[in-house]
Design an enzyme around this catalytic site. Structure first.
Site, PDB file in Angstrom:
ATOM      1  N   GLU A 115       0.853  -1.195   0.000  1.00 43.87           N
ATOM      2  CA  GLU A 115       0.000   0.000   0.000  1.00 43.87           C
ATOM      3  C   GLU A 115       0.881   1.235   0.000  1.00 43.87           C
ATOM      4  O   GLU A 115       1.971   1.205   0.542  1.00 43.87           O
ATOM      5  CB  GLU A 115      -0.848   0.054   1.294  1.00 43.87           C
ATOM      6  CG  GLU A 115      -1.735  -1.126   1.500  1.00 43.87           C
ATOM      7  CD  GLU A 115      -2.371  -1.122   2.900  1.00 43.87           C
ATOM      8  OE1 GLU A 115      -2.193  -0.138   3.643  1.00 43.87           O
ATOM      9  OE2 GLU A 115      -3.028  -2.118   3.221  1.00 43.87           O
ATOM     10  N   LYS A 117       2.289   4.600   1.501  1.00 49.93           N
ATOM     11  CA  LYS A 117       2.314   5.136   2.858  1.00 49.93           C
ATOM     12  C   LYS A 117       1.953   6.617   2.757  1.00 49.93           C
ATOM     13  O   LYS A 117       2.759   7.440   2.331  1.00 49.93           O
ATOM     14  CB  LYS A 117       3.682   4.967   3.510  1.00 49.93           C
ATOM     15  CG  LYS A 117       3.666   5.424   4.956  1.00 49.93           C
ATOM     16  CD  LYS A 117       4.934   5.088   5.694  1.00 49.93           C
ATOM     17  CE  LYS A 117       4.781   5.334   7.190  1.00 49.93           C
ATOM     18  NZ  LYS A 117       4.412   6.704   7.542  1.00 49.93           N
ATOM     19  N   ASP A 119       1.064  10.397   3.603  1.00 48.18           N
ATOM     20  CA  ASP A 119       1.649  11.338   4.540  1.00 48.18           C
ATOM     21  C   ASP A 119       0.564  12.296   5.008  1.00 48.18           C
ATOM     22  O   ASP A 119       0.471  13.423   4.559  1.00 48.18           O
ATOM     23  CB  ASP A 119       2.786  12.086   3.846  1.00 48.18           C
ATOM     24  CG  ASP A 119       3.749  12.673   4.853  1.00 48.18           C
ATOM     25  OD1 ASP A 119       3.588  12.392   6.059  1.00 48.18           O
ATOM     26  OD2 ASP A 119       4.642  13.414   4.436  1.00 48.18           O
ATOM     27  N   TYR A 231      -7.274   2.058   5.318  1.00 50.84           N
ATOM     28  CA  TYR A 231      -6.302   0.990   5.082  1.00 50.84           C
ATOM     29  C   TYR A 231      -6.362  -0.153   6.087  1.00 50.84           C
ATOM     30  O   TYR A 231      -5.522  -1.040   6.057  1.00 50.84           O
ATOM     31  CB  TYR A 231      -4.881   1.547   5.002  1.00 50.84           C
ATOM     32  CG  TYR A 231      -4.440   2.396   6.180  1.00 50.84           C
ATOM     33  CD1 TYR A 231      -4.387   1.880   7.462  1.00 50.84           C
ATOM     34  CD2 TYR A 231      -4.056   3.724   5.981  1.00 50.84           C
ATOM     35  CE1 TYR A 231      -3.975   2.653   8.529  1.00 50.84           C
ATOM     36  CE2 TYR A 231      -3.651   4.506   7.042  1.00 50.84           C
ATOM     37  CZ  TYR A 231      -3.603   3.971   8.316  1.00 50.84           C
ATOM     38  OH  TYR A 231      -3.206   4.731   9.370  1.00 50.84           O
ATOM     39  N   LYS A 319      10.509   3.282   3.232  1.00 50.15           N
ATOM     40  CA  LYS A 319      10.495   4.692   2.860  1.00 50.15           C
ATOM     41  C   LYS A 319      11.178   4.938   1.522  1.00 50.15           C
ATOM     42  O   LYS A 319      12.057   4.182   1.129  1.00 50.15           O
ATOM     43  CB  LYS A 319      11.221   5.513   3.945  1.00 50.15           C
ATOM     44  CG  LYS A 319      10.566   5.472   5.309  1.00 50.15           C
ATOM     45  CD  LYS A 319       9.222   6.119   5.258  1.00 50.15           C
ATOM     46  CE  LYS A 319       8.808   6.887   6.475  1.00 50.15           C
ATOM     47  NZ  LYS A 319       9.665   7.811   7.111  1.00 50.15           N
ATOM     48  N   CYS A 413      29.512  38.945  17.746  1.00 51.75           N
ATOM     49  CA  CYS A 413      28.101  38.747  17.431  1.00 51.75           C
ATOM     50  C   CYS A 413      27.692  39.759  16.366  1.00 51.75           C
ATOM     51  O   CYS A 413      27.900  40.962  16.547  1.00 51.75           O
ATOM     52  CB  CYS A 413      27.253  38.923  18.691  1.00 51.75           C
ATOM     53  SG  CYS A 413      25.486  38.942  18.345  1.00 51.75           S
ATOM     54  N   CYS A 416      24.965  42.343  18.136  1.00 50.32           N
ATOM     55  CA  CYS A 416      25.294  43.331  19.176  1.00 50.32           C
ATOM     56  C   CYS A 416      26.779  43.632  19.254  1.00 50.32           C
ATOM     57  O   CYS A 416      27.196  44.505  20.014  1.00 50.32           O
ATOM     58  CB  CYS A 416      24.771  42.864  20.531  1.00 50.32           C
ATOM     59  SG  CYS A 416      25.662  41.443  21.183  1.00 50.32           S
ATOM     60  N   CYS A 431      26.976  34.045  21.645  1.00 49.05           N
ATOM     61  CA  CYS A 431      27.079  35.436  22.067  1.00 49.05           C
ATOM     62  C   CYS A 431      26.709  35.452  23.551  1.00 49.05           C
ATOM     63  O   CYS A 431      25.618  35.038  23.919  1.00 49.05           O
ATOM     64  CB  CYS A 431      26.095  36.290  21.266  1.00 49.05           C
ATOM     65  SG  CYS A 431      25.826  37.918  21.991  1.00 49.05           S
ATOM     66  N   CYS A 436      21.541  40.950  24.279  1.00 56.93           N
ATOM     67  CA  CYS A 436      21.665  41.052  22.822  1.00 56.93           C
ATOM     68  C   CYS A 436      20.256  41.075  22.224  1.00 56.93           C
ATOM     69  O   CYS A 436      19.425  40.228  22.533  1.00 56.93           O
ATOM     70  CB  CYS A 436      22.442  39.853  22.289  1.00 56.93           C
ATOM     71  SG  CYS A 436      22.429  39.706  20.500  1.00 56.93           S
TER      72      CYS A 436
HETATM   73  S1  IVH Z   1      -1.041   0.669   8.898  1.00 54.50           S
HETATM   74  C1  IVH Z   1      -0.220  -1.664  11.261  1.00 54.50           C
HETATM   75  N1  IVH Z   1      -1.037   1.586   6.442  1.00 54.50           N
HETATM   76  O1  IVH Z   1       1.827   5.422   9.167  1.00 54.50           O
HETATM   77  C2  IVH Z   1      -0.496  -0.463  11.970  1.00 54.50           C
HETATM   78  N2  IVH Z   1      -0.352   3.051   8.184  1.00 54.50           N
HETATM   79  O2  IVH Z   1       3.836   4.596  11.274  1.00 54.50           O
HETATM   80  C3  IVH Z   1      -0.031   0.798  11.361  1.00 54.50           C
HETATM   81  N3  IVH Z   1       0.256   5.283   7.404  1.00 54.50           N
HETATM   82  O3  IVH Z   1       0.103   6.254  12.065  1.00 54.50           O
HETATM   83  C4  IVH Z   1      -0.934   1.465  10.441  1.00 54.50           C
HETATM   84  N4  IVH Z   1      -0.133   4.957   5.284  1.00 54.50           N
HETATM   85  O4  IVH Z   1      -0.602   7.371   9.919  1.00 54.50           O
HETATM   86  C5  IVH Z   1      -0.791   1.858   7.728  1.00 54.50           C
HETATM   87  N5  IVH Z   1      -1.070   2.265   4.219  1.00 54.50           N
HETATM   88  C6  IVH Z   1      -0.844   2.540   5.506  1.00 54.50           C
HETATM   89  C7  IVH Z   1      -0.405   3.794   5.933  1.00 54.50           C
HETATM   90  C8  IVH Z   1      -0.160   4.015   7.277  1.00 54.50           C
HETATM   91  C9  IVH Z   1       0.261   5.826   6.187  1.00 54.50           C
HETATM   92  C10 IVH Z   1       0.686   5.992   8.621  1.00 54.50           C
HETATM   93  C11 IVH Z   1      -0.326   6.024   9.713  1.00 54.50           C
HETATM   94  C12 IVH Z   1       0.353   5.490  10.941  1.00 54.50           C
HETATM   95  C13 IVH Z   1       1.780   5.542  10.562  1.00 54.50           C
HETATM   96  C14 IVH Z   1       2.490   4.384  11.203  1.00 54.50           C
END
Ligand code: IVH
Length: 671
Positions: A115, A117, A119, A231, A319, A413, A416, A431, A436
């Site tokens: 999935e 991730k 933000d 999710y 990541k 500095c 001052c 400083c 200051c």
């Molecule tokens: S699963 C398994 N799925 O990431 C329990 N989290 O570090 C964790 N997040 O607080 C959640 N996309 O805000 C999951 N596809 C995804 C996600 C996701 C973003 C975030 C979520 C969570 C944080 C965990």
């Protein structure tokens, strides 16, 4: 045209069902089957009928997304199952390790769900009998904030679940987890409007989403086009899932939005390919993602793997590499902070990194500059660390043409002129002049900032003007400002002056933790301030604490203890504190922890005769207990006043101890 009530009721129900269905087509399937105009007509008709028959209104009607009155504070919600976080990895090798562990411990070849991730902000939605009951943020994972009114304004969140054709029956209780986010385009538009209005800008879509979600006034949230991807699930009653994939397939059939970009990954190679594919797609997506998540698909396998302290062992967040860009350092200048630290800062040729213009990056200190051999005029690679704070990664040495100039830290500095000091072993040059102007400005800015005294409208520019005009110098001076002083400032109208005065006045009601934080004691950030406040409960006790006592507190190390002790040992600091208090700054005194209700969780319901709810909450918190707004298996007591409603029923179902008002008073130690 008017209808008979029975007829109207039938029509209202029909309209609601149609509108819910079209919301689902539009927001979840992204495949509307009617035009916007047709939709608007249905909506308007429903509104008309509901106006005509207010007794037929129901909170889960699609017309009832907005209009909740502003709140004084967000309540709290205890999650029935903790909301965990994810273990992050950055390398392919770490992904192989993860896969190895899964294989070793389950003795099986696992399949994964990949999935994006997202933000944004993690959220939990609770649907009881298909109706949205509570929405809460993740908070510390155990207790989150009640953001129900705000989440109701998000169009993609159904107020009532639907059951698409062929869908499994609705669970009687469904806790859904997902991420609320602000699409990138909406974020840019929001910032554009804020800039026009002279308001502070949000640093990124995530902050904007978080800020919008935590509004006390849901009408403001309603103006921000937040969206959601679901999710996962928390506690569920009346349905069992066998796999993550089944969850992702079921949620949309009940009207909940799931990302089409989720995929089954049969093996580790498929995971690697998915990571690469999403990394490539990243810049084209209408929302921010910072990696991908892999979850073991089979829920029975997940159970075998279990959890570490705060994250599951069956999932991992892989990541993406930080986004980078190439630009030029035009100049290196020195910024003097509130602690007197001289920080070299690179002024960059403005460059876009993931939708944000970067024009400055801290170079931290001389050692860092020497280590990376950074010079004025250099071409450099910059990135946003954690995709937020800009940093210079390295110099492109081959781009040097001889015009680059090495940088030397000044001996005085720049603000001052005082000769600077550098302690043995400390990379930071300071400083030493506490008078200051840069330090004074920094201390004042810190004092009024959001997590400190929170004086709205008193930004960097106003502080600078006040300093320049000689109107403030020490913290307490802020509380002596008068309207004439403010109106005399440049670009300060009567109305803004009054607003600022009001903000100053209302900042006086604060909490001990905020007050401690606002003093700007070295090493004392918001969290440490909170720890100190909860431990001591009273300011006098903190001020009188010895270094030894301070050190004995959990989370307080020798350096913090020393810094706090030194701060309060100084007469000048004690005088400032006294003056501030004399100006009427006050906070409720807390009982030091070790309260009688330590660790217990309460839900208050119904009206109590002798206890306004806020007071009852404060009494519980003083004794170390917690108050949450929904009843769950982890609730210890439900306190029921008159007309308690569904929370009482729920408590009885779960076998939770219910207290009457009298019993509650006894528990608190009143006779
Ligand atoms: S699963 C398994 N799925 O990431 C329990 N989290 O570090 C964790 N997040 O607080 C959640 N996309 O805000 C999951 N596809 C995804 C996600 C996701 C973003 C975030 C979520 C969570 C944080 C965990």
């Amino acid at each position: 045209m008017s209808m008979e009530k029975g007829q109207a009721q039938g029509r209202i129900e029909g309209l609601r069902e149609q509108i819910n269905y079209h919301n689902y087509r539009y927001y979840v399937l992204d495949a509307p089957v009617i035009s916007d105009q047709e939709y608007d007509e249905l909506f308007a008709e429903l509104q008309r009928l509901e106006e005509q028959y207010p007794e037929l209104l129901s909170p889960d009607s699609p017309t009832q997304r907005v209009g909740a009155p502003p709140r004084e504070e967000l309540g709290t919600v205890e999650h029935s199952l903790p909301m965990l976080s994810l273990h992050s990895i950055n390398e392919e090798a770490e992904l192989s390790n993860f896969h190895e562990t899964v294989r070793r411990e389950t003795g099986d070849q696992a399949t994964y769900v990949g999935e994006p991730k997202y933000d944004g902000v993690a959220i939990e939605l609770v649907y009881r009998d298909g109706v949205l009951e509570i929405a809460s943020t993740r908070g510390d994972g155990v207790v989150g904030e009640d953001v129900t009114d705000n989440v109701r304004t998000i169009k993609a969140v159904p107020l009532r679940l639907i059951r698409a054709e062929g869908a499994p029956p609705l669970p009687s209780l469904l806790e859904v987890r997902g991420e609320v986010y602000l699409p990138i385009a909406a974020f840019s538009e929001l910032n554009r409007r804020r800039e026009e209005a002279g308001e502070t800008l949000f640093a990124n879509p995530r902050n904007a989403a978080a800020g919008s979600l935590r509004q006390l006034d849901a009408n403001i949230t309603a103006q921000r086009p937040l969206d959601i991807f679901c999710y996962g699930v928390g506690w569920v009653e009346g349905h069992t899932f066998a796999s993550e994939w089944e969850i992702l397939q079921s949620l949309p059939q009940w009207g909940l939005r799931v990302d089409q970009r989720c995929q089954i990954c049969e093996d580790i190679e498929a995971c690697i390919a998915y990571h690469r594919q999403m990394a490539d797609a990243r810049d084209e997506l209408p929302y921010e993602i910072d990696g991908v998540v892999f979850k073991v698909n089979d829920l029975a396998m997940q159970a075998v793997l279990g959890e570490r302290s705060r994250s599951p062992r069956w999932a991992v967040a892989y990541k993406f590499a930080a986004r980078q860009a190439i630009t030029r350092i035009n100049e290196i200048f020195i910024s003097v902070g509130r602690t007197g630290a001289l920080t070299p800062v690179a002024s960059l040729e403005p460059v876009q990194i993931s939708g944000v213009t970067v024009s400055r990056a801290s170079l931290h200190n001389r050692r860092e500059i020497e280590r990376k051999d950074i010079r004025e005029g250099d071409t450099v690679v910059v990135q946003r660390a954690g995709d937020v704070i800009p940093q210079v990664v390295r110099v492109e040495i081959e781009k040097r043409d001889g015009t680059q100039k090495p940088f030397t830290m000044p001996g005085h500095c720049p603000v001052c002129g005082t000769e600077v000091l550098q302690q043995e072993g400390d990379p930071i040059v300071r400083c030493p002049n506490i008078d200051c102007p840069a330090q004074i400005q920094g201390r004042l800015e810190h004092f009024v900032s959001r997590n400190a005294m929170d004086i709205d409208g008193m930004g960097e520019k106003i502080v600078a003007q006040l300093l320049e005009e000689g109107l403030v110098r020490h913290l307490p001076d802020i509380y002596e400002l008068e309207k004439e002083d403010l109106v005399a400032l440049e670009r300060m109208a009567e109305k803004s002056a009054q607003n600022l005065l009001d903000a100053i006045e209302s900042s006086k009601q604060t909490t001990l933790a905020r007050f401690i934080y606002s003093l700007g004691i070295l090493q004392v950030g918001a969290h440490v301030a909170e720890v100190l406040a909860t431990h001591f409960g009273r300011l006098q006790d903190l001020m009188a604490a010895s270094e030894e006592t301070l050190q004995s507190i959990h989370e307080i190390g020798p350096e913090i203890a020393h810094s706090v002790h030194t701060f309060f040992a100084a007469k000048s600091n004690r005088r400032i504190v006294e003056e501030l208090l004399a100006h009427g700054i006050s906070f409720e005194e807390l009982q030091p922890t070790t309260g009688s209700l330590e660790g217990l969780s309460f839900v208050l319901t119904g009206a109590m005769e002798r206890f306004p709810r806020q007071e009852a909450t404060a009494e519980i918190q003083k004794r170390g207990g917690r108050v949450t707004s929904s009843v769950s298996k982890t609730t210890d007591y439900v306190v029921a006043g008159a007309d308690p409603g569904s929370k009482l029923t729920r408590a009885q179902e779960l076998g939770i101890t219910v207290l009457s008002e009298d019993e509650f008073r006894k528990l608190l130690g009143y006779s």
